[in-house]
Design a protein around this motif. Structure first.
Motif, mmCIF file in Angstrom:
data_model
loop_
_atom_site.group_PDB
_atom_site.id
_atom_site.type_symbol
_atom_site.label_atom_id
_atom_site.label_comp_id
_atom_site.label_asym_id
_atom_site.label_seq_id
_atom_site.Cartn_x
_atom_site.Cartn_y
_atom_site.Cartn_z
ATOM 1 N N VAL A 38 -34.314 -30.331 -46.588
ATOM 2 C CA VAL A 38 -34.021 -30.528 -48.002
ATOM 3 C C VAL A 38 -32.648 -29.943 -48.334
ATOM 4 O O VAL A 38 -31.849 -30.560 -49.041
ATOM 5 C CB VAL A 38 -35.118 -29.869 -48.877
ATOM 6 C CG1 VAL A 38 -34.781 -29.975 -50.352
ATOM 7 C CG2 VAL A 38 -36.474 -30.502 -48.577
ATOM 8 N N ARG A 75 -30.055 -32.275 -47.128
ATOM 9 C CA ARG A 75 -29.968 -33.488 -47.923
ATOM 10 C C ARG A 75 -29.207 -33.235 -49.238
ATOM 11 O O ARG A 75 -28.386 -34.037 -49.647
ATOM 12 C CB ARG A 75 -31.373 -34.034 -48.201
ATOM 13 C CG ARG A 75 -31.363 -35.532 -48.456
ATOM 14 C CD ARG A 75 -32.768 -36.101 -48.496
ATOM 15 N NE ARG A 75 -33.531 -35.773 -47.309
ATOM 16 C CZ ARG A 75 -34.824 -35.426 -47.320
ATOM 17 N NH1 ARG A 75 -35.488 -35.375 -48.448
ATOM 18 N NH2 ARG A 75 -35.438 -35.149 -46.195
ATOM 19 N N LEU A 76 -29.485 -32.084 -49.872
ATOM 20 C CA LEU A 76 -28.805 -31.775 -51.135
ATOM 21 C C LEU A 76 -27.308 -31.578 -50.916
ATOM 22 O O LEU A 76 -26.487 -32.123 -51.645
ATOM 23 C CB LEU A 76 -29.416 -30.522 -51.767
ATOM 24 C CG LEU A 76 -30.834 -30.686 -52.319
ATOM 25 C CD1 LEU A 76 -31.395 -29.341 -52.752
ATOM 26 C CD2 LEU A 76 -30.843 -31.654 -53.499
ATOM 27 N N VAL A 77 -26.964 -30.797 -49.895
ATOM 28 C CA VAL A 77 -25.547 -30.533 -49.633
ATOM 29 C C VAL A 77 -24.822 -31.840 -49.290
ATOM 30 O O VAL A 77 -23.711 -32.089 -49.759
ATOM 31 C CB VAL A 77 -25.382 -29.486 -48.511
ATOM 32 C CG1 VAL A 77 -23.929 -29.373 -48.083
ATOM 33 C CG2 VAL A 77 -25.892 -28.134 -48.981
ATOM 34 N N SER A 78 -25.472 -32.709 -48.506
ATOM 35 C CA SER A 78 -24.842 -33.989 -48.167
ATOM 36 C C SER A 78 -24.689 -34.858 -49.406
ATOM 37 O O SER A 78 -23.649 -35.458 -49.622
ATOM 38 C CB SER A 78 -25.675 -34.803 -47.171
ATOM 39 O OG SER A 78 -26.201 -34.011 -46.170
ATOM 40 N N ARG A 79 -25.745 -34.931 -50.215
ATOM 41 C CA ARG A 79 -25.709 -35.863 -51.325
ATOM 42 C C ARG A 79 -24.651 -35.484 -52.349
ATOM 43 O O ARG A 79 -23.939 -36.330 -52.856
ATOM 44 C CB ARG A 79 -27.081 -35.960 -52.002
ATOM 45 C CG ARG A 79 -27.052 -37.070 -53.039
ATOM 46 C CD ARG A 79 -28.304 -37.198 -53.883
ATOM 47 N NE ARG A 79 -29.544 -37.202 -53.147
ATOM 48 C CZ ARG A 79 -30.699 -36.810 -53.703
ATOM 49 N NH1 ARG A 79 -30.729 -36.417 -54.959
ATOM 50 N NH2 ARG A 79 -31.802 -36.816 -52.991
#
Lengths: 454, 454
Positions: free
Chosen positions: A219, A222-226
Motif C-alpha cells: 500500500v 502504491r501511494l508513493v507511486s500514484r
C-alpha cells in the motif's frame, strides 16, 4: 557504473591489494560509490575483504557498504569486524537500514550491539524492529523534519542548518500542532520561495496523505507511486508523526514484490535467492513441485480408469499432451494477467463478473480456433478409420472445453484468493496448472467415452 | 486514497453531477489529487466526463488528469476538448508527459497542437519525441537547474526564486562549465547549509553519474535504484546536459518492465492490457498459443511413432501427464529464476558455467527424489506384472532425465538469449515449456523401448 567498469574496478583492487598499495586503494575508495564497491567486495576472498575493510574508516561509508551487501556476505563478514567499530557504524546508519541489518544477525549479537549504541539511536532502531516485517513501520526512517505551525520560513532554514544536520534528504518539512499531531506539510522547494518571515502554517499544504506503522508495504508503494511522492509520513493512531518512508525504499519494495510474485507464480517460493547453496535451493523448490507430483499421480489414476477406452484406440494417448498443453498455457495466461493486474491495481475485484466473462469469452474464441485446427489434424491423421469424424469432434471438443475451463479457472482462482486475503500469486503457480491438467484429461476421456462409446 | 474512499468519492461526484451542484463539485475537485480524480473520471459516462471536465480550469490540473488517464480514455475524450484549451494544457505540462500523450494521438492532431504551442515548449517536446521509445531521451524532462561554476550559493537561491520557478523539484543543482559541459552537481539540501558567498565549484560533487539520451530505460532505472538518486542527468555526446530523468519516472519504469516480463513469461505479449476489448485481447494472445499448439502436434506425431509400444502396454499412457508436468514445472522454475535474476542484475552472464551446473545439480537431486517417488507408484500399481521392476525403472529414469534436462534448458535458454541480446523473458514463455514437453515425451518412450523392449 556499468558491469564492465565494475569488473575493471575489481581487477585493479585485487592487484593493488596484492601489492599492498594502500595509498592508491584509499584513492579508489574515495572515488567509488559504496553501492559499486559492495559488488567488488562480494567477489573478494575473505582475506582480501578484510584487507580492504581495514582501509575504510568513515562509519557512514561502512554502513552504506553493509547495507548494499548480500545478507550472506554481511552475516559472514561481520563476525571478524571489531566490535567497537561495529557499534560506531550502527550508530551512524539510517535507522531503517540498521534495523534491517540487525535483524539478519543472531539475537545475542544484535542485542549486544543495541545495548552499546547511543540511547537515542538504539531506541529508534528497536522501535522499527518491533514492527512486523513488510509494514510501513519496519521500513521507516526516523530522520525527518517536523516543526510547529508558527515557525517562520527563516527559522526553518536555520533549523535545517543546525538541529537537522543529520537528516539526509529533507524534501518535506512536516508541520505539527501543539499536541504533536501532523497538520501540514511543506517542501524545501517552497521554503526557498517564501518570504523569510512567513510562518509555516501560512503556506503549508494541509491535504496530507499518511500511512500507519502497520500499513502493508504494498500500500505504501502504491501511494508513493500514484502521487509521485519522495516520502510519505508514518503516523500513529493519534496522528502523531513517528517516521517517514522514502522513495528509495519504495523502489526496493517494487523490486522485491515483483521478484516475489514472479517466483511464487513459477512455484519457487518467494525467498529463493540465486546465490543460495545447492542444497538450500533444492530444499526451497522441492515442496512446490510436490503439488505438481500429486496432480500427476492423480492423473495417472484417472487415465488408469479409462484403460479400456485406451485399449480400443491406442492413438487416443497421442492427443494427451496437446490437450494438456493448450489448457495449461491459456490458464497461465489468464492467471498471470489477473495476478499482475491485482498487483498494479488495474484489476478491481468489483469487476469480478466482468473480468470472468471477458476471460471466458477469450477462452472460448481461442478454444474454437485451436480446437478446430487440432480437430483437422485428428481427422486427417485417422482418415482411413470409420470413426475419424467422431474422433475429430472429440479432440476439438476436448480442446475447446479444456481451454474455456482453463481461462475460467485461471481467472477465478486468483480473484477468489485475493478476495479471501490469500496471496493470488501463489494460486498461479503449480496449483492452477496442475488442476488444469486434471480437468483437461478427465474431460477428454469422458467426451471420448460419450461420443465414441469406447 | 484507498479503494473504498475512491468509491465513495465516485458516488458523491455522480450524485452532485446529477444535481448540477457545481459549487460542491468545485470544492471536491480542489481537495482531490488528480491521480484519484482520474480513477473516478475513467468510470464516468461520457456526458458526465464532459460536465466534470468543464469545471476544471487550472491547466496544470488538467495536464495531471490527462497523464493519469488510461490511453484509451484519453484518446477518446480528447476529441471533445476545446482545441485552444488543449494547447494551453500542453503548454503547461511537464515535457516528458506532453511527449508521451502526444505520441498517443494521431499525427495530424499532435502536429496541430505542437504548431500552436509556445515555441520553447514545443521544441522541448519535439526533442523528447524524437528519441526512441524506452530510452532515457524519451523519458527525460527539460525542467532542471543548470548553473555555472562561479555562481554563489546565494545567487543560486535567487535563481531558484526567479528564473527556475517552473522547475518543480530542483533536488539537484547541476553545474556546467563555460562550454555547457556538466562538471558537478550540488543538492538543494547542501545549498541551504553552505555560506551564501561560496561559489558552486567550491562545494559541488564532481563524481557525476549520467546517461546518454539513447541509454535504455532499464539501465536508467538500475542506476537510479542502485545509487538512491532522485534524478539522473541526461547528457549528449559532448557531455552537455540536455535533460534529467526523475525518480517518479523510474518507479513507472520498474512497474512497467516487471509487468512486461511477467506477461512475456506467461506468453501473453508485453502489450496486453486488462481493459482491452475481447477481440483485441484474443488477438494478442492467439499467436503465443501457437507455439504450444505446434509443440502439441509434434508431440502427437512422436507418440504416434511409438504406437506399437503403447499397444503392448496401454498403461504407459497414464504416465505421460506426470512426466510432462514434472519437467515443465522445474523448467519454468529455473527459467523464471534466471530471467528475473538477469533483470535485477543478480545473475551475471560471467557466471554462465556456475549457474548452469548449479541448476543441473538442483534438477538432478529433485529428479532423483521425485523419480524415486513415482517409480514406487509405478512398481506398486503394476505389482502383478512380470515387468513391474523394469517399468518402475523406466518411469523413474524418465522423470529423472526429464527434470534434469528441463533444469538445464530452462537455465541455458534465457542465458543464451540474453547473450544474443534477445529478451530472455520471451524464452521462458510457451517456448521453453513446449520444448520440454517434446523432450520429456521423447525420452520417456525411448527409454521404454530400450528397457522394456516393447
Amino acid at each position: 557504473m556499468q558491469k564492465e567498469q565494475i569488473q575493471i574496478l575489481e581487477t585493479s583492487i585485487i592487484r593493488l591489494l596484492r601489492r599492498g598499495a594502500n595509498k592508491q586503494l584509499l584513492n579508489i575508495i574515495k572515488k567509488t560509490h559504496m553501492a559499486d564497491l559492495s559488488i567488488v567486495f562480494e567477489n573478494l576472498t575473505p582475506p582480501n575483504q578484510e584487507k580492504l575493510f581495514k582501509l575504510l574508516d568513515n562509519p557512514d561509508d561502512i554502513g552504506l557498504l553493509f547495507s548494499h551487501l548480500s545478507e550472506k556476505t554481511f552475516v559472514e563478514f561481520v563476525k571478524i569486524v571489531d566490535f567497537d567499530k561495529l557499534v560506531t557504524v550502527f550508530d551512524h546508519m539510517a535507522s531503517d537500514d540498521a534495523a534491517e541489518l540487525l535483524g539478519c544477525l543472531d539475537e545475542e549479537l544484535s542485542d549486544k550491539i543495541l545495548s552499546k549504541m547511543k540511547k537515542e539511536e538504539s531506541y529508534n532502531v528497536e522501535q522499527i524492529m518491533s514492527y512486523e516485517e513488510d509494514t510501513a513501520g519496519s521500513l521507516m526512517v526516523k530522520d525527518y523534519v517536523a516543526l510547529e505551525e508558527d515557525v517562520k520560513a527563516r527559522e526553518v532554514i536555520e533549523a535545517l542548518q543546525n538541529k537537522y544536520l543529520d537528516v539526509e534528504m529533507p524534501f518535506y518539512i512536516y508541520v505539527i500542532d501543539n499536541y504533536g499531531k501532523l497538520v501540514g506539510v511543506s517542501s524545501l522547494r517552497q521554503l526557498v520561495l517564501e518570504s523569510p518571515d512567513k510562518p509555516l502554517k501560512s503556506f503549508m499544504a494541509t491535504d496530507i496523505v499518511s500511512v500507519k506503522p502497520y500499513t502493508d508495504r504494498d500500500v505504501v508503494a502504491r501511494l508513493v507511486s500514484r502521487y509521485d511522492f519522495l516520502a510519505i509520513p508514518v503516523v500513529d493512531d493519534d496522528n502523531r508523526i513517528i517516521g517517514i518512508v522514502t522513495v528509495d525504499d519504495v523502489i526496493d519494495i517494487l523490486h522485491e514484490t515483483a521478484t516475489e510474485d514472479m517466483l511464487k507464480m513459477a512455484g519457487v517460493g518467494e525467498d529463493y535467492v540465486e546465490t543460495q547453496s545447492l542444497l538450500k535451493g533444492t530444499r526451497i523448490r522441492l515442496p512446490w513441485l510436490f503439488a505438481s507430483c500429486l496432480g500427476g499421480i492423480a492423473n495417472f489414476f484417472i487415465i488408469g480408469r479409462f484403460e479400456s477406452t485406451l485399449a480400443q484406440l491406442t492413438g487416443l494417448a497421442a492427443f494427451i499432451p496437446i490437450i494438456m498443453g493448450m489448457g495449461g498455457n491459456i490458464g497461465t495466461q489468464s492467471a498471470t494477467i489477473v495476478v499482475r493486474g491485482i498487483a498494479t491495481g488495474r484489476v478491481n475485484i468489483r469487476d469480478f463478473v466482468k473480468i470472468i466473462s471477458r476471460e471466458l469469452g477469450v477462452g472460448f474464441i481461442l478454444g474454437v480456433t485451436y480446437g478446430g485446427l487440432i480437430a483437422a489434424v485428428a481427422k486427417f491423421s485417422f482418415m482411413a478409420e470409420p470413426f475419424s469424424w467422431a474422433l475429430s469432434v472429440v479432440v476439438g471438443g476436448s480442446i475447446l472445453s479444456s481451454m474455456t475451463v482453463a481461462a475460467f479457472v485461471g481467472t477465478a482462482v486468483p480473484l477468489i484468493f485475493h478476495r479471501l486475503n490469500i496471496d493470488p500469486a501463489v494460486a498461479t503457480g503449480p496449483f492452477v496448472t496442475t488442476t488444469m491438467d486434471l480437468i483437461s484429461v478427465y474431460c477428454y476421456f469422458t467426451i471420448t467415452r460419450l461420443l465414441l462409446g469406447f
